[in-house]
Enzyme design. Structure first.
Site, PDB file in Angstrom:
ATOM      1  N   GLU A 275       0.684  -1.329  -0.078  1.00  0.00           N
ATOM      2  CA  GLU A 275      -0.136  -0.077   0.066  1.00  0.00           C
ATOM      3  C   GLU A 275       0.960   1.103   0.066  1.00  0.00           C
ATOM      4  OE1 GLU A 275      -3.690  -1.629   2.866  1.00  0.00           O
ATOM      5  OE2 GLU A 275      -2.719   0.033   3.487  1.00  0.00           O
ATOM      6  N   ASN A 290       0.154  -5.733   2.951  1.00  0.00           N
ATOM      7  CA  ASN A 290      -0.922  -6.831   3.380  1.00  0.00           C
ATOM      8  C   ASN A 290      -0.336  -8.126   2.742  1.00  0.00           C
ATOM      9  OD1 ASN A 290      -2.243  -4.782   4.423  1.00  0.00           O
ATOM     10  ND2 ASN A 290      -3.407  -4.347   2.372  1.00  0.00           N
ATOM     11  N   ARG A 292      -2.084 -11.013   2.547  1.00  0.00           N
ATOM     12  CA  ARG A 292      -3.202 -11.875   2.026  1.00  0.00           C
ATOM     13  C   ARG A 292      -3.921 -11.408   0.694  1.00  0.00           C
ATOM     14  NH1 ARG A 292      -5.108  -7.058   4.629  1.00  0.00           N
ATOM     15  NH2 ARG A 292      -6.303  -5.910   3.305  1.00  0.00           N
ATOM     16  N   ARG A 338     -18.496  -2.837  -4.394  1.00  0.00           N
ATOM     17  CA  ARG A 338     -18.942  -3.947  -3.430  1.00  0.00           C
ATOM     18  C   ARG A 338     -20.302  -3.516  -3.222  1.00  0.00           C
ATOM     19  NH1 ARG A 338     -13.849  -4.115   1.090  1.00  0.00           N
ATOM     20  NH2 ARG A 338     -12.103  -3.971  -0.554  1.00  0.00           N
TER      21      ARG A 338
HETATM   22  C1  MV4 Z   1      -1.991   7.894   6.565  1.00  0.00           C
HETATM   23  C2  MV4 Z   1      -2.863   8.811   6.054  1.00  0.00           C
HETATM   24  C3  MV4 Z   1      -2.012   9.898   5.829  1.00  0.00           C
HETATM   25  N1  MV4 Z   1      -0.972  10.157   6.202  1.00  0.00           N
HETATM   26  N2  MV4 Z   1      -0.561   8.067   6.757  1.00  0.00           N
HETATM   27  C4  MV4 Z   1      -5.468   4.613   6.646  1.00  0.00           C
HETATM   28  C5  MV4 Z   1      -5.394   3.089   6.961  1.00  0.00           C
HETATM   29  C6  MV4 Z   1      -3.940   2.842   7.119  1.00  0.00           C
HETATM   30  N3  MV4 Z   1      -3.505   1.901   6.037  1.00  0.00           N
HETATM   31  C7  MV4 Z   1      -3.299   3.924   7.068  1.00  0.00           C
HETATM   32  N4  MV4 Z   1      -4.101   5.038   6.834  1.00  0.00           N
HETATM   33  C8  MV4 Z   1      -3.659   6.183   6.434  1.00  0.00           C
HETATM   34  N5  MV4 Z   1      -2.537   6.523   6.802  1.00  0.00           N
HETATM   35  C9  MV4 Z   1      -0.149   9.237   6.850  1.00  0.00           C
HETATM   36  N6  MV4 Z   1       1.077   9.549   7.258  1.00  0.00           N
HETATM   37  C10 MV4 Z   1      -4.090   8.490   5.542  1.00  0.00           C
HETATM   38  C11 MV4 Z   1      -4.599   7.369   5.818  1.00  0.00           C
HETATM   39  C12 MV4 Z   1      -6.165   7.242   5.585  1.00  0.00           C
HETATM   40  C13 MV4 Z   1      -6.373   6.540   4.527  1.00  0.00           C
HETATM   41  C14 MV4 Z   1      -5.343   5.855   3.649  1.00  0.00           C
HETATM   42  C15 MV4 Z   1      -5.775   5.030   2.580  1.00  0.00           C
HETATM   43  C16 MV4 Z   1      -7.113   4.958   2.429  1.00  0.00           C
HETATM   44  C17 MV4 Z   1      -8.253   5.681   3.173  1.00  0.00           C
HETATM   45  C18 MV4 Z   1      -7.603   6.358   4.401  1.00  0.00           C
HETATM   46  C19 MV4 Z   1      -8.690   7.223   4.990  1.00  0.00           C
HETATM   47  C20 MV4 Z   1      -8.161   7.810   5.911  1.00  0.00           C
HETATM   48  C21 MV4 Z   1      -6.805   7.866   6.420  1.00  0.00           C
END
Ligand code: MV4
Length: 451
Positions: A275, A290, A292, A338
């Site tokens: 990701e 991930n 999976r 979905r």
């Molecule tokens: C972040 C971010 C912004 N800046 N990290 C969301 C789930 C987890 N995989 C980490 N996530 C995020 N990390 C930094 N440094 C914003 C998110 C995030 C997000 C990321 C992907 C898809 C949707 C999201 C929704 C809210 C926050």
């Protein structure tokens, strides 16, 4: 050699795996809970074993029962699907100890990538771009404040054992930090029994771009391009597509090579996903890996022509990758919606119930992965996703038209679904233009409230 696979999952993904096995001449064992006696996956497998009561912790998460079912039926491998035990390193370890092939990476790799702070460190050491942040897990508030100052606000506070958004908080200033840190820590302790946190600079309005990789047991690693999963709500993805409008040939090559490097740094095997957050200026950062197969894998299957489940099984069986990087080509465009039993107009609350009648579309470029049938009762015990509608066309605008048309044909009577909501998205100009970031759904919902 793998002759018989136990599918440790339910719903559409269990059926997806059973179908791949049947085509490969591999026998299948389904497991089902007392709530799933009439579930399609249990009927489609060669054999089915009841593993316990409806609550997932007593059935689909019950490791001992699943291992017993594997032994009793003489299965030599377990496919965990997604969710449930799919990223549980103790379960993979238990399989290893019982001489059962776990279809996924080895338990140590799962554990190492499950620690998100450690994964960040591994990737950083391998030269994979990571978001400026803490090098070590943080448990003390005062240390958190110091590190946040050095990173610069806004900062995001994440649980070391988190992922997918649980135990995650944003602090926009020093004033907010204490409250957000302590709240995130409390959530993390409750959810994971671990209060270790890590910090990163918070990236505003990026896209969520993920790269599919495949790695065999002989050190061969390839990537299958990206998926754009920016359209989500509360960390639940709703619409995914491949390729991304924000990734051109050059960026795909660069990020793909980075994804392969990331997988190699983790000594990864089987199918995995890296990701990234991608900014408008094309800067990208590793977020997590991930371990999976993912819900949205079909969009990658359609633009590459590669069957990801079959590749997972072949890799676990000790075979070499069927493709070299040169043989992977991205053609056309694929979108997945979905379809959930939920009410978009009541805060997307789940709406289980009985499907009185249904009609699902078909035709060129339409794929439906589902486990529903007319008369089927959707249980309140599990996820509300009922079906995935996936389309393929030669370009994005044709794919959107096809998705719009297909959603218009779907009839599901007896329960409330998000189909009309998805249909509405396909008509939006901002969606058609593709200028979408992770805050897109907030924007859509806000606009709907104003109307
Ligand atoms: C972040 C971010 C912004 N800046 N990290 C969301 C789930 C987890 N995989 C980490 N996530 C995020 N990390 C930094 N440094 C914003 C998110 C995030 C997000 C990321 C992907 C898809 C949707 C999201 C929704 C809210 C926050």
């Amino acid at each position: 050699m793998i002759h018989k696979i136990l599918v440790a999952n339910r719903g559409e993904i269990a059926i997806r795996i059973i179908r791949a096995c049947r085509e490969m001449g591999i026998e299948t064992v389904a497991v089902y809970s007392e709530a799933d006696k009439t579930a399609l996956h249990a009927q489609l497998a060669d054999e089915a074993v009841c593993i316990g009561p409806a609550p997932a912790k007593d059935s689909y998460l019950n490791m001992e029962q699943i291992i017993s079912a594997t032994m009793v039926t003489g299965a030599d491998a377990i496919h965990p699907g997604f969710g449930f035990l799919s990223e549980n390193s103790r379960f993979a370890e238990l399989c290893e100890a019982c001489n059962i092939t776990f279809i996924g990476p080895d338990s140590r790799t799962i554990e190492s990538l499950g620690n998100k702070a450690h994964a960040r460190q591994t990737m950083s050491n391998a030269g994979v771009p990571v978001i400026p942040g803490s090098d070590e897990p943080v448990t003390e508030l005062y240390r958190g404040i110091e590190i946040a100052e050095s990173i610069g606000y806004p900062v995001i506070i994440k649980a070391v054992l988190g992922g997918g958004g649980k135990g995650m908080r944003v602090a926009r200033s020093k004033d907010e930090f204490e409250h957000e840190f302590l709240t995130a820590q409390k959530e993390a302790s409750q959810a994971f029994g671990d209060a270790r946190m890590y910090l990163e600079h918070y990236i505003e309005n990026p896209k969520h771009i993920e790269f599919q990789i495949l790695a065999d047991q002989y050190g061969n690693v390839i990537h299958l391009g990206e998926r754009d999963c920016s359209i989500q709500r509360n960390h639940q993805k709703m619409i995914e597509e491949a390729p991304s409008t924000a990734v051109d040939e050059e960026l795909r090559k660069e990020m793909g090579e980075v994804a392969v490097r990331a997988a190699k740094a983790a000594r990864y095997t089987n199918a995995g996903t890296i990701e990234f957050l991608l900014e408008a200026d094309r800067k990208y950062y590793f977020m997590e890996m991930n371990t999976r197969i993912q819900v949205e894998h079909p969009v990658t299957e359609w633009v590459t022509g590669i069957d990801l489940i079959k590749e997972q099984i072949r890799i676990a069986d000790g075979q070499k990758l069927s493709y070299t990087q040169d043989q992977v080509h991205i053609t056309g465009h694929s979108i997945e919606c979905r379809i959930n039993a939920e009410d978009p107009y009541r805060n997307f609350c789940p709406c289980p119930g009985t499907i009185q009648d249904m009609y699902l579309p078909g035709g060129k470029g339409i794929r439906i992965d589902s486990a529903i049938y007319s008369g089927y009762t959707i249980s309140p015990y599990y996820d509300s996703m009922m079906a995935k509608l996936i389309v393929y066309a030669k370009n994005r605008s044709e794919a959107i038209k096809k998705m719009h048309s297909a959603l218009g044909e779907v009839i599901i009577e007896g329960i409330t679904t998000n189909i009309d909501f998805l249909y509405g998205i396909m008509e939006r100009e901002d969606y058609k233009k593709g200028n979408i970031t992770i805050s897109y759904m907030d924007k859509v919902l806000k606009e709907m409230q104003e109307d």
